[in-house]
Design a protein around this motif. Structure first.
Motif, PDB file in Angstrom:
ATOM      1  N   GLN A   1      -3.252 -20.877   2.552  1.00  0.00           N
ATOM      2  CA  GLN A   1      -4.086 -19.745   2.947  1.00  0.00           C
ATOM      3  C   GLN A   1      -3.441 -18.954   4.083  1.00  0.00           C
ATOM      4  O   GLN A   1      -3.432 -17.719   4.069  1.00  0.00           O
ATOM      5  N   ILE A   2      -2.891 -19.655   5.075  1.00  0.00           N
ATOM      6  CA  ILE A   2      -2.263 -18.966   6.208  1.00  0.00           C
ATOM      7  C   ILE A   2      -0.977 -18.271   5.773  1.00  0.00           C
ATOM      8  O   ILE A   2      -0.714 -17.128   6.152  1.00  0.00           O
ATOM      9  N   MET A   3      -0.182 -18.947   4.960  1.00  0.00           N
ATOM     10  CA  MET A   3       1.094 -18.361   4.524  1.00  0.00           C
ATOM     11  C   MET A   3       0.885 -17.115   3.662  1.00  0.00           C
ATOM     12  O   MET A   3       1.683 -16.174   3.715  1.00  0.00           O
ATOM     13  N   SER A   4      -0.153 -17.106   2.889  1.00  0.00           N
ATOM     14  CA  SER A   4      -0.402 -15.948   2.019  1.00  0.00           C
ATOM     15  C   SER A   4      -1.231 -14.870   2.714  1.00  0.00           C
ATOM     16  O   SER A   4      -1.353 -13.751   2.207  1.00  0.00           O
ATOM     17  N   GLY A   5      -1.774 -15.207   3.873  1.00  0.00           N
ATOM     18  CA  GLY A   5      -2.621 -14.260   4.588  1.00  0.00           C
ATOM     19  C   GLY A   5      -1.824 -13.240   5.392  1.00  0.00           C
ATOM     20  O   GLY A   5      -0.609 -13.328   5.539  1.00  0.00           O
ATOM     21  N   GLY A   6      -2.531 -12.255   5.919  1.00  0.00           N
ATOM     22  CA  GLY A   6      -1.886 -11.194   6.678  1.00  0.00           C
ATOM     23  C   GLY A   6      -1.804 -11.490   8.163  1.00  0.00           C
ATOM     24  O   GLY A   6      -2.551 -12.319   8.687  1.00  0.00           O
ATOM     25  N   VAL A   7      -0.888 -10.799   8.828  1.00  0.00           N
ATOM     26  CA  VAL A   7      -0.696 -10.912  10.280  1.00  0.00           C
ATOM     27  C   VAL A   7      -0.691  -9.509  10.869  1.00  0.00           C
ATOM     28  O   VAL A   7      -0.015  -8.612  10.357  1.00  0.00           O
ATOM     29  N   GLU A   8      -1.425  -9.335  11.934  1.00  0.00           N
ATOM     30  CA  GLU A   8      -1.525  -8.029  12.586  1.00  0.00           C
ATOM     31  C   GLU A   8      -0.285  -7.782  13.443  1.00  0.00           C
ATOM     32  O   GLU A   8       0.013  -8.533  14.371  1.00  0.00           O
ATOM     33  N   VAL A   9       0.449  -6.709  13.132  1.00  0.00           N
ATOM     34  CA  VAL A   9       1.641  -6.342  13.894  1.00  0.00           C
ATOM     35  C   VAL A   9       1.569  -4.855  14.227  1.00  0.00           C
ATOM     36  O   VAL A   9       1.654  -4.002  13.328  1.00  0.00           O
ATOM     37  N   GLY A  10       1.388  -4.544  15.518  1.00  0.00           N
ATOM     38  CA  GLY A  10       1.336  -3.140  15.941  1.00  0.00           C
ATOM     39  C   GLY A  10       0.247  -2.349  15.244  1.00  0.00           C
ATOM     40  O   GLY A  10       0.458  -1.186  14.868  1.00  0.00           O
ATOM     41  N   GLY A  11      -0.921  -2.976  15.047  1.00  0.00           N
ATOM     42  CA  GLY A  11      -2.025  -2.271  14.414  1.00  0.00           C
ATOM     43  C   GLY A  11      -1.965  -2.241  12.908  1.00  0.00           C
ATOM     44  O   GLY A  11      -2.824  -1.632  12.249  1.00  0.00           O
ATOM     45  N   LYS A  12      -0.987  -2.911  12.320  1.00  0.00           N
ATOM     46  CA  LYS A  12      -0.819  -2.904  10.868  1.00  0.00           C
ATOM     47  C   LYS A  12      -0.804  -4.348  10.362  1.00  0.00           C
ATOM     48  O   LYS A  12      -0.196  -5.225  10.962  1.00  0.00           O
ATOM     49  N   THR A  13      -1.495  -4.601   9.252  1.00  0.00           N
ATOM     50  CA  THR A  13      -1.504  -5.932   8.651  1.00  0.00           C
ATOM     51  C   THR A  13      -0.277  -6.089   7.761  1.00  0.00           C
ATOM     52  O   THR A  13      -0.079  -5.296   6.829  1.00  0.00           O
ATOM     53  N   MET A  14       0.510  -7.097   8.064  1.00  0.00           N
ATOM     54  CA  MET A  14       1.733  -7.322   7.298  1.00  0.00           C
ATOM     55  C   MET A  14       1.704  -8.713   6.675  1.00  0.00           C
ATOM     56  O   MET A  14       1.019  -9.621   7.154  1.00  0.00           O
ATOM     57  N   TYR A  15       2.471  -8.849   5.588  1.00  0.00           N
ATOM     58  CA  TYR A  15       2.533 -10.105   4.842  1.00  0.00           C
ATOM     59  C   TYR A  15       3.991 -10.537   4.699  1.00  0.00           C
ATOM     60  O   TYR A  15       4.918  -9.734   4.920  1.00  0.00           O
ATOM     61  N   LEU A  16       4.194 -11.787   4.318  1.00  0.00           N
ATOM     62  CA  LEU A  16       5.561 -12.275   4.108  1.00  0.00           C
ATOM     63  C   LEU A  16       6.317 -11.414   3.098  1.00  0.00           C
ATOM     64  O   LEU A  16       7.525 -11.202   3.216  1.00  0.00           O
ATOM     65  N   SER A  17       5.593 -10.896   2.119  1.00  0.00           N
ATOM     66  CA  SER A  17       6.233 -10.061   1.095  1.00  0.00           C
ATOM     67  C   SER A  17       6.831  -8.785   1.683  1.00  0.00           C
ATOM     68  O   SER A  17       7.776  -8.216   1.126  1.00  0.00           O
ATOM     69  N   ASP A  18       6.294  -8.320   2.823  1.00  0.00           N
ATOM     70  CA  ASP A  18       6.852  -7.127   3.473  1.00  0.00           C
ATOM     71  C   ASP A  18       8.255  -7.385   4.013  1.00  0.00           C
ATOM     72  O   ASP A  18       8.985  -6.441   4.327  1.00  0.00           O
ATOM     73  N   PHE A  19       8.618  -8.660   4.118  1.00  0.00           N
ATOM     74  CA  PHE A  19       9.941  -9.031   4.619  1.00  0.00           C
ATOM     75  C   PHE A  19      10.831  -9.590   3.500  1.00  0.00           C
ATOM     76  O   PHE A  19      11.854 -10.217   3.754  1.00  0.00           O
ATOM     77  N   GLY A  20      10.412  -9.339   2.255  1.00  0.00           N
ATOM     78  CA  GLY A  20      11.199  -9.825   1.122  1.00  0.00           C
ATOM     79  C   GLY A  20      11.061 -11.317   0.907  1.00  0.00           C
ATOM     80  O   GLY A  20      11.980 -11.964   0.388  1.00  0.00           O
ATOM     81  N   ILE A  21       9.911 -11.880   1.296  1.00  0.00           N
ATOM     82  CA  ILE A  21       9.662 -13.317   1.145  1.00  0.00           C
ATOM     83  C   ILE A  21       8.397 -13.500   0.318  1.00  0.00           C
ATOM     84  O   ILE A  21       7.329 -13.022   0.690  1.00  0.00           O
ATOM     85  N   ASP A  22       8.518 -14.208  -0.809  1.00  0.00           N
ATOM     86  CA  ASP A  22       7.355 -14.367  -1.672  1.00  0.00           C
ATOM     87  C   ASP A  22       7.540 -15.570  -2.597  1.00  0.00           C
ATOM     88  O   ASP A  22       8.643 -16.123  -2.704  1.00  0.00           O
ATOM     89  N   THR A  23       6.458 -15.967  -3.269  1.00  0.00           N
ATOM     90  CA  THR A  23       6.550 -17.017  -4.288  1.00  0.00           C
ATOM     91  C   THR A  23       7.081 -16.377  -5.572  1.00  0.00           C
ATOM     92  O   THR A  23       7.075 -15.145  -5.718  1.00  0.00           O
ATOM     93  N   LEU A  24       7.497 -17.208  -6.513  1.00  0.00           N
ATOM     94  CA  LEU A  24       8.084 -16.681  -7.746  1.00  0.00           C
ATOM     95  C   LEU A  24       7.049 -16.244  -8.761  1.00  0.00           C
ATOM     96  O   LEU A  24       7.359 -15.542  -9.719  1.00  0.00           O
ATOM     97  N   GLY A  25       5.837 -16.677  -8.596  1.00  0.00           N
ATOM     98  CA  GLY A  25       4.817 -16.357  -9.585  1.00  0.00           C
ATOM     99  C   GLY A  25       4.480 -17.581 -10.419  1.00  0.00           C
ATOM    100  O   GLY A  25       5.323 -18.459 -10.629  1.00  0.00           O
TER     101      GLY A  25
END
Length: 513
Positions: free
Chosen positions: A358-382
């Protein structure tokens, strides 16, 4: 334990009969023993997984909670043979120029070879070296090193060992090589402050020449000479460098300046300037994130495998008697089936697994914007692409070690180079969430859990001890029950024996009449 008699008189197989009678009660004991063994195996399975979870938290996540962990910088130099650089935490990004004017030197005296055809040892005296010295020969030798000064009164009985001790008391390194017949003396530290002197009056000067340690201390260096008897003195000097045009000196070749540690290795050529470039260590931050994900994937994949294991319904630990009918490999295969399924659909395991996901897939607030691991090119394969029990593992786009995503654009590395603050802010916040949740999941629960454990170790231990007590109690009852039947059959055999004896007596009497 009752006396045990076989069916000697009854002709009955009493052993088999009794074992059949007690078999039902023995089954109860075996059932408890199997549950006892199974719980022990489950404890071991959780201990192993718990160690991996704690390692993930303490070795990787704990460090990544703080921005200092990402303040990795590297420094490159254009001439690594002239200087090496260690980058500290306070180093500032930028390009600087450096010149190495001179290296530090240690004051050193190599004594001349003592001119004597005889063997010369540390016990050799001045009188041994020159038989013409009379009883009236006397003088002084003064050794000065830094703020220390030692004066030695000498006569013909003064030994080489005594001279060496005086040098050492003055704060110098001093030794004598009997094979080479030479003194070797040096300062304990490099630089100008290490310069030393060995002086004397007229009589003492004669002694210094005899010992091969007479030299001109004011000279920079006595230089090379083919004269074996000549002493060679190298004067200590400070290292000197110019950083961005500013002069720095030190008694050693190591300079700590504004977060950088420079070690001068050789003087630069006249007019040569070394370029020193300090920048963000992109690879260092990337490797830290990559190593964390590698460890996380290892743990999450194992938890998925344990939770989704095939059912071992109908399989129970084997008793010693049951093992006897199987080979070692068959026993191992049978027990592995049970052990693999011990944490199948385990509630504690499900709770920990779900919380991390849940934490790994959840968002993180950075500079007023919610970001996810996928925003950094990090994700599960599906779900349909990932291998079995690897559906919650994360992959980095462009990772050369990952066949699944190596061909994708390396977004993480690009962001570390172009916007390191966003990367650092995201992963510190993500790590803080993970660390906090794992701490909460492993907190102490009275009667159930010890602090630092993700499973109910106290409850398992209590249940294990209960099984131990119950098994002991059942085994005693079984023993008593078995003894009771042996006692009954023993009494029957005794009665039959008496009857047979009486019958023999009667028969004897009748036959006799």
């Amino acid at each position: 334990m009752s006396m045990r008699m076989t069916g000697m008189f009854s002709g009955m197989d009493t052993e088999s009969i009794i074992q059949e009678l007690v078999s039902a009660k023995r089954t109860k004991v075996d059932t408890q023993k199997k549950a006892h063994t199974k719980l022990e195996w489950k404890q071991d399975a959780w201990k192993d997984l718990n160690t991996k979870l704690k390692n993930l938290q303490s070795k990787y996540i704990a460090n990544m909670r703080f921005s200092d962990a990402y303040s990795k910088k590297t420094t490159k130099v254009s001439n690594s043979s002239a200087v090496s650089v260690i980058t500290g935490e306070g180093a500032v990004n930028g390009v600087q120029t450096l010149e190495v004017s001179r290296l530090a030197k240690t004051a050193y005296l190599t004594g001349g070879k003592i001119q004597s055809s005889k063997e010369v040892t540390a016990l050799t005296t001045l009188g041994d070296l020159d038989a013409t010295l009379g009883d009236d020969f006397s003088g002084t030798i003064t050794v000065g090193a830094g703020d220390k000064q030692k004066t030695l009164n000498i006569d013909k009985n003064t030994s080489i060992s005594t001279v060496l001790n005086t040098m050492k008391e003055a704060g110098l390194n001093a030794s004598y090589d009997a094979g080479q017949k030479r003194f070797f003396v040096s300062a304990k530290t490099s630089g100008e402050d290490g310069n030393f002197s060995i002086t004397s009056g007229d009589a003492g000067q004669k002694a210094l020449k005899m010992l091969g340690i007479s030299y001109d201390a004011s000279a920079e260096s006595t230089g090379k000479s083919d004269d074996e008897a000549a002493a060679h003195y190298t004067k200590g000097q400070d290292a000197e460098i110019y950083l961005n045009g500013a002069k720095f000196t030190d008694s050693t070749n190591v300079f700590e300046i504004n977060g950088l540690t420079f070690t001068a290795l050789s003087a630069t050529a006249p007019g040569e300037t070394v370029t020193v470039t300090t920048e963000q260590d992109t690879d260092g931050i990337y490797d830290m994130v990559k190593n964390f994900l590698k460890e996380y994937n290892s743990v999450i994949n194992e938890m998925d495998k344990l939770y989704n294991a095939d059912s071992a319904k109908g399989y129970e630990p084997l008793t010693d008697d049951e093992k006897e009918s199987l080979s070692d490999s068959e026993v191992e295969k049978y027990e592995k089936k049970i052990k693999d399924a011990l944490l199948r659909r385990d509630d504690n395991l499900s709770t920990v697994n779900s919380a991390l996901q849940q934490i790994m897939s959840g968002g993180v607030e950075v500079g007023g914007k919610t970001m996810y691991l996928s925003d950094f090119g990090i994700d599960t394969l599906g779900y349909f692409t990932a291998a079995e029990n690897e559906k919650h593992a994360y992959h980095i786009d462009g990772d050369s070690d990952d066949a699944s995503t190596a061909g994708n654009a390396d977004k993480l590395k690009t962001m570390i180079s172009n916007d390191p603050d966003t990367v650092i802010s995201f992963f510190t916040s993500l790590s803080q969430k993970l660390y906090g949740k794992m701490t909460d999941l492993s907190k102490s629960v009275d009667g159930y859990r010890t602090f630092g454990n993700f499973y109910d170790d106290k409850k398992m231990k209590s249940d294990y001890d209960d099984y131990t007590s119950k098994i002991k109690e059942l085994e005693k009852k079984l023993q008593d029950y078995e003894d009771k039947w042996y006692s009954k059959f023993s009494k029957m055999e005794t009665a039959l024996a008496k009857m047979q004896s009486n019958s023999s007596v009667v028969t004897g009497l009748l036959g006799g009449s």
